[in-house]
Design an enzyme around this catalytic site. Structure first.
Site, PDB file in Angstrom:
ATOM      1  N   LYS A   1       0.835  -1.213   0.000  1.00  0.00           N
ATOM      2  CA  LYS A   1       0.000   0.000   0.000  1.00  0.00           C
ATOM      3  C   LYS A   1       0.863   1.254   0.000  1.00  0.00           C
ATOM      4  O   LYS A   1       0.609   2.198  -0.743  1.00  0.00           O
ATOM      5  CB  LYS A   1      -0.899  -0.022   1.248  1.00  0.00           C
ATOM      6  CG  LYS A   1      -1.539   1.295   1.572  1.00  0.00           C
ATOM      7  CD  LYS A   1      -2.324   1.257   2.865  1.00  0.00           C
ATOM      8  CE  LYS A   1      -1.548   1.558   4.111  1.00  0.00           C
ATOM      9  NZ  LYS A   1      -1.221   2.967   4.361  1.00  0.00           N
ATOM     10  N   ASN A   2       1.909   1.265   0.837  1.00  0.00           N
ATOM     11  CA  ASN A   2       2.701   2.492   0.987  1.00  0.00           C
ATOM     12  C   ASN A   2       3.625   2.765  -0.198  1.00  0.00           C
ATOM     13  O   ASN A   2       4.192   3.850  -0.300  1.00  0.00           O
ATOM     14  CB  ASN A   2       3.504   2.457   2.290  1.00  0.00           C
ATOM     15  CG  ASN A   2       2.618   2.686   3.502  1.00  0.00           C
ATOM     16  OD1 ASN A   2       1.430   2.965   3.362  1.00  0.00           O
ATOM     17  ND2 ASN A   2       3.204   2.555   4.686  1.00  0.00           N
TER      18      ASN A   2
ATOM     19  N   ARG B   1      -4.518  10.550   5.249  1.00  0.00           N
ATOM     20  CA  ARG B   1      -3.421  11.513   5.353  1.00  0.00           C
ATOM     21  C   ARG B   1      -2.492  11.490   4.142  1.00  0.00           C
ATOM     22  O   ARG B   1      -1.913  12.510   3.772  1.00  0.00           O
ATOM     23  CB  ARG B   1      -2.577  11.203   6.588  1.00  0.00           C
ATOM     24  CG  ARG B   1      -3.257  11.475   7.886  1.00  0.00           C
ATOM     25  CD  ARG B   1      -2.244  11.314   8.971  1.00  0.00           C
ATOM     26  NE  ARG B   1      -1.038  12.053   8.640  1.00  0.00           N
ATOM     27  CZ  ARG B   1      -0.885  13.348   8.818  1.00  0.00           C
ATOM     28  NH1 ARG B   1      -1.822  14.068   9.350  1.00  0.00           N
ATOM     29  NH2 ARG B   1       0.258  13.925   8.470  1.00  0.00           N
TER      30      ARG B   1
ATOM     31  N   CYS C   1      -4.184  12.575  13.693  1.00  0.00           N
ATOM     32  CA  CYS C   1      -4.920  11.330  13.553  1.00  0.00           C
ATOM     33  C   CYS C   1      -4.725  10.538  14.828  1.00  0.00           C
ATOM     34  O   CYS C   1      -4.063  11.008  15.759  1.00  0.00           O
ATOM     35  CB  CYS C   1      -4.484  10.562  12.319  1.00  0.00           C
ATOM     36  SG  CYS C   1      -2.930   9.747  12.498  1.00  0.00           S
TER      37      CYS C   1
ATOM     38  N   ARG D   1       1.029  14.417  13.750  1.00  0.00           N
ATOM     39  CA  ARG D   1       1.449  14.248  12.363  1.00  0.00           C
ATOM     40  C   ARG D   1       1.469  15.550  11.555  1.00  0.00           C
ATOM     41  O   ARG D   1       0.665  15.758  10.635  1.00  0.00           O
ATOM     42  CB  ARG D   1       0.596  13.179  11.678  1.00  0.00           C
ATOM     43  CG  ARG D   1       0.657  11.875  12.452  1.00  0.00           C
ATOM     44  CD  ARG D   1       0.005  10.733  11.749  1.00  0.00           C
ATOM     45  NE  ARG D   1       0.786  10.222  10.630  1.00  0.00           N
ATOM     46  CZ  ARG D   1       0.435   9.142   9.950  1.00  0.00           C
ATOM     47  NH1 ARG D   1      -0.644   8.487  10.264  1.00  0.00           N
ATOM     48  NH2 ARG D   1       1.185   8.733   8.953  1.00  0.00           N
ATOM     49  N   PRO D   2       2.422  16.429  11.883  1.00  0.00           N
ATOM     50  CA  PRO D   2       2.537  17.690  11.140  1.00  0.00           C
ATOM     51  C   PRO D   2       2.998  17.462   9.699  1.00  0.00           C
ATOM     52  O   PRO D   2       3.478  16.376   9.363  1.00  0.00           O
ATOM     53  CB  PRO D   2       3.611  18.450  11.924  1.00  0.00           C
ATOM     54  CG  PRO D   2       4.408  17.395  12.614  1.00  0.00           C
ATOM     55  CD  PRO D   2       3.471  16.258  12.890  1.00  0.00           C
ATOM     56  N   VAL D   3       2.843  18.487   8.857  1.00  0.00           N
ATOM     57  CA  VAL D   3       3.310  18.384   7.470  1.00  0.00           C
ATOM     58  C   VAL D   3       4.292  19.521   7.152  1.00  0.00           C
ATOM     59  O   VAL D   3       4.468  19.892   6.001  1.00  0.00           O
ATOM     60  CB  VAL D   3       2.127  18.367   6.455  1.00  0.00           C
ATOM     61  CG1 VAL D   3       1.374  17.053   6.531  1.00  0.00           C
ATOM     62  CG2 VAL D   3       1.185  19.536   6.662  1.00  0.00           C
TER      63      VAL D   3
ATOM     64  N   ASP E   1       5.326   0.439  11.806  1.00  0.00           N
ATOM     65  CA  ASP E   1       4.109  -0.203  11.303  1.00  0.00           C
ATOM     66  C   ASP E   1       3.985  -1.672  11.717  1.00  0.00           C
ATOM     67  O   ASP E   1       2.972  -2.309  11.409  1.00  0.00           O
ATOM     68  CB  ASP E   1       4.036  -0.082   9.772  1.00  0.00           C
ATOM     69  CG  ASP E   1       3.578   1.301   9.335  1.00  0.00           C
ATOM     70  OD1 ASP E   1       3.187   2.110  10.194  1.00  0.00           O
ATOM     71  OD2 ASP E   1       3.614   1.580   8.117  1.00  0.00           O
TER      72      ASP E   1
ATOM     73  N   ARG F   1      -8.309  -0.665   5.321  1.00  0.00           N
ATOM     74  CA  ARG F   1      -7.541   0.393   4.634  1.00  0.00           C
ATOM     75  C   ARG F   1      -6.220  -0.151   4.095  1.00  0.00           C
ATOM     76  O   ARG F   1      -5.692   0.373   3.114  1.00  0.00           O
ATOM     77  CB  ARG F   1      -7.223   1.541   5.602  1.00  0.00           C
ATOM     78  CG  ARG F   1      -8.399   2.451   5.910  1.00  0.00           C
ATOM     79  CD  ARG F   1      -7.942   3.574   6.829  1.00  0.00           C
ATOM     80  NE  ARG F   1      -6.585   3.960   6.492  1.00  0.00           N
ATOM     81  CZ  ARG F   1      -5.642   4.293   7.369  1.00  0.00           C
ATOM     82  NH1 ARG F   1      -5.913   4.332   8.657  1.00  0.00           N
ATOM     83  NH2 ARG F   1      -4.432   4.613   6.972  1.00  0.00           N
TER      84      ARG F   1
HETATM   85  C1  UD1 Z   1       4.537   6.856   6.403  1.00  0.00           C
HETATM   86  C2  UD1 Z   1       3.686   5.639   6.196  1.00  0.00           C
HETATM   87  C3  UD1 Z   1       3.190   5.108   7.542  1.00  0.00           C
HETATM   88  C4  UD1 Z   1       4.369   4.880   8.485  1.00  0.00           C
HETATM   89  C5  UD1 Z   1       5.251   6.113   8.558  1.00  0.00           C
HETATM   90  C6  UD1 Z   1       6.537   5.858   9.335  1.00  0.00           C
HETATM   91  C7  UD1 Z   1       2.724   6.013   4.033  1.00  0.00           C
HETATM   92  C8  UD1 Z   1       1.498   6.320   3.221  1.00  0.00           C
HETATM   93  N1  UD1 Z   1       2.570   5.987   5.358  1.00  0.00           N
HETATM   94  O1  UD1 Z   1       3.709   7.845   7.007  1.00  0.00           O
HETATM   95  O2  UD1 Z   1       2.511   3.873   7.315  1.00  0.00           O
HETATM   96  O3  UD1 Z   1       3.870   4.571   9.765  1.00  0.00           O
HETATM   97  O4  UD1 Z   1       5.640   6.541   7.255  1.00  0.00           O
HETATM   98  O5  UD1 Z   1       7.247   4.814   8.770  1.00  0.00           O
HETATM   99  O6  UD1 Z   1       3.770   5.755   3.485  1.00  0.00           O
HETATM  100  N2  UD1 Z   1       6.998  14.553  10.683  1.00  0.00           N
HETATM  101  C9  UD1 Z   1       7.187  15.898  10.983  1.00  0.00           C
HETATM  102  N3  UD1 Z   1       6.906  16.800  10.010  1.00  0.00           N
HETATM  103  C10 UD1 Z   1       6.464  16.446   8.777  1.00  0.00           C
HETATM  104  C11 UD1 Z   1       6.290  15.089   8.482  1.00  0.00           C
HETATM  105  C12 UD1 Z   1       6.567  14.153   9.452  1.00  0.00           C
HETATM  106  O7  UD1 Z   1       7.600  16.236  12.084  1.00  0.00           O
HETATM  107  O8  UD1 Z   1       6.239  17.331   7.951  1.00  0.00           O
HETATM  108  C13 UD1 Z   1       7.286  13.532  11.712  1.00  0.00           C
HETATM  109  C14 UD1 Z   1       6.048  12.711  12.099  1.00  0.00           C
HETATM  110  O9  UD1 Z   1       5.249  13.382  13.057  1.00  0.00           O
HETATM  111  C15 UD1 Z   1       6.680  11.443  12.630  1.00  0.00           C
HETATM  112  C16 UD1 Z   1       7.933  11.296  11.749  1.00  0.00           C
HETATM  113  O10 UD1 Z   1       8.158  12.575  11.149  1.00  0.00           O
HETATM  114  O11 UD1 Z   1       7.061  11.629  13.960  1.00  0.00           O
HETATM  115  C17 UD1 Z   1       7.813  10.287  10.643  1.00  0.00           C
HETATM  116  O12 UD1 Z   1       6.590  10.482   9.953  1.00  0.00           O
HETATM  117  P1  UD1 Z   1       6.469  10.247   8.392  1.00  0.00           P
HETATM  118  O13 UD1 Z   1       7.625   9.426   7.912  1.00  0.00           O
HETATM  119  O14 UD1 Z   1       6.231  11.546   7.714  1.00  0.00           O
HETATM  120  O15 UD1 Z   1       5.136   9.376   8.280  1.00  0.00           O
HETATM  121  P2  UD1 Z   1       4.191   9.373   7.021  1.00  0.00           P
HETATM  122  O16 UD1 Z   1       4.992   9.652   5.808  1.00  0.00           O
HETATM  123  O17 UD1 Z   1       2.983  10.192   7.306  1.00  0.00           O
END
Ligand code: UD1
Length: 422
Positions: A22-23, A92, A116, A121-123, A306, A398
């Site tokens: 999926k990812n 997300r 979530c 989960r900031p971006v 995961d 999902r």
């Molecule tokens: C992806 C995976 C999810 C997995 C996660 C970690 C997908 C669709 N989802 O989620 O299944 O659990 O990787 O392996 O591929 N962070 C920030 N700022 C940002 C983005 C992230 O601080 O802008 C932090 C997050 O809060 C978290 C860490 O970075 O603590 C890792 O998150 P991230 O790798 O971004 O997870 P996703 O990409 O959302």
């Protein structure tokens, strides 16, 4: 809402084929936004998140034509640069459209996905990266607005490394002018699968699988109709291996790259399982009660977050005390309270769980609150006495294709109850 009803106590045995990841599928589907050409994908998993992504891309102008797990996908022209909140709020990973929309059409509006159940989960890394690539970014009425005539290559450093952040910026940089370097990039194999797909279409990307990725921008991506086979889902495979171990069973999963699960195999071996890795498969055989082990999650190549939840029920029945430390997300132990209701002896302190093994778990009505936490409840139910009814199975759907059918193939006593009927 569907529920799963599981009568525990069956020893799982047999072999199953793992679906596409999926990812990996999600960013690869999104990358079709980058060019008007048709892409052919194989091994696309038929799971809830992928279906949601088809809907989101459909709104943006993408056409999808699927036959089983084979997909023809094409975005001849973008219909809009705005992603609807109704879809972004349910998944997300929708944030992944941000980079490709700007790279192809010069503009994007994507609602902030919000927190979530597993954390805030900031971006910020997605936004800061696009700004560094020269885009104008502002937040208005809960949405990220991005504009750029043509993005310009630059050096970006991620802290912490983000999987979808790396993928988003990599897709944006593919069509940027000049060279982009992403430092502290995510090393998850799904990032490398996306890069492999983009390279087949003419992108110039180096360093995937390391923490420095270099992207040399190109004007356009090529027409490339050769199929790309989505990599196997290592998390799905790991889930079934843990299910085999907890039921003291003998389970083989077929996946093209068994080395993707080296960490889990080391961990299962430490609990006492016998592991055999062959070309194209992993077999786990457990003939005694598991021993305790400590698990600490982290970004790849560390133990995947995961698979953390799925390990918890196995350790709940292990001999001894295990410590589980979640370092990636701040709130990823929500399954623990449901496991306690099944008889697990777990105490938590922040993002650490101390698990004292018990002799048995008991069936109970339980509720899934996220995808992997839901999988953990299913694993627990397989080894529990009596009947467990797991509600909110849509979380599990999902990311798992036909989970009850796979479990039945392995000998589990499980059935799905549709809607509200008990
Ligand atoms: C992806 C995976 C999810 C997995 C996660 C970690 C997908 C669709 N989802 O989620 O299944 O659990 O990787 O392996 O591929 N962070 C920030 N700022 C940002 C983005 C992230 O601080 O802008 C932090 C997050 O809060 C978290 C860490 O970075 O603590 C890792 O998150 P991230 O790798 O971004 O997870 P996703 O990409 O959302």
């Amino acid at each position: 809402m569907d529920r799963l009803v599981v009568e525990g106590g069956q020893r799982l045995s047999g072999e199953i084929q793992v679906s596409g990841a999926k990812n990996a599928a999600l960013p690869i589907l999104v990358s079709s936004l980058l060019s008007p050409h048709t892409c052919v994908l194989e091994n696309v998993p038929d799971v809830g998140d992928v279906r949601t992504m088809y809907q989101l891309l459909g709104v943006l102008g993408t056409t999808t034509n699927w036959d089983g797990n084979r997909l023809l996908i094409k975005t001849e022209a973008l219909q809009t640069h705005e992603a609807p909140y109704s879809l972004v709020s349910t998944m997300r990973a929708s944030i992944l459209v941000l980079g490709p929309l700007v790279a192809r059409g010069g503009e994007a509006i994507v609602p902030l996905p919000g927190g979530c159940s597993i954390g805030s989960r900031p971006v910020n890394l997605h936004i800061d990266g696009l700004r560094a690539l020269g885009a104008e970014v502002c937040i208005q009425r809960g949405s990220i607005h991005v504009k750029a005539r043509r993005l310009k290559g630059t050096r970006i450093s991620m802290e912490p490394s983000s999987v979808t952040g790396t993928e988003n910026l990599m897709m944006a940089a593919v069509l940027a002018k000049g060279v982009t370097v992403i430092d502290n990039a995510a090393r998850e194999p799904e990032v490398a699968d996306l890069a492999a797909f983009l390279v087949k279409r003419g992108a110039r990307i180096q360093g995937c699988g390391t923490n420095t990725i270099t992207i040399e921008g190109v004007e356009v991506l090529n027409d490339h109709e050769h199929p790309h086979k989505i990599m196997a889902d290592r998390i799905e495979a790991g889930t079934y291996l843990i299910a085999g171990a907890i039921t003291q069973g003998d389970v083989t999963v077929r996946l093209t790259s068994p080395q993707l699960l080296d960490d889990l195999c080391t961990m299962l071996h430490a609990t006492g399982a016998k592991i055999s890795r062959k070309h194209g498969s992993i077999r786990v055989k457990m003939d005694r009660r598991a021993s305790s082990v400590d698990v600490t999650t982290g970004p790849s190549p560390a133990f995947p977050t995961d698979l953390q939840a799925q390990m918890t029920p196995l350790l709940s029945l292990a001999n001894g005390v295990s410590l589980v430390t979640e370092t990636v997300f701040e709130n990823r132990l929500t399954h623990v309270s449901e496991l306690r209701r099944m008889g697990a002896n777990i105490t938590t302190n922040g993002n650490q769980a101390t698990i004292t093994g018990v002799d048995k778990l008991s069936g109970a009505p339980v509720m899934a609150s996220d995808l992997r936490g839901g999988a953990a409840l299913i694993i627990a139910s397989l080894a529990a006495d009596d009947k467990t009814v797991i509600s909110r199975v849509y979380h599990v759907d999902r990311g798992y294709e036909r989970i009850e059918i796979n479990l039945k193939t392995l000998g589990a006593n499980v059935r799905r109850v549709k809607g509200n009927n008990a």
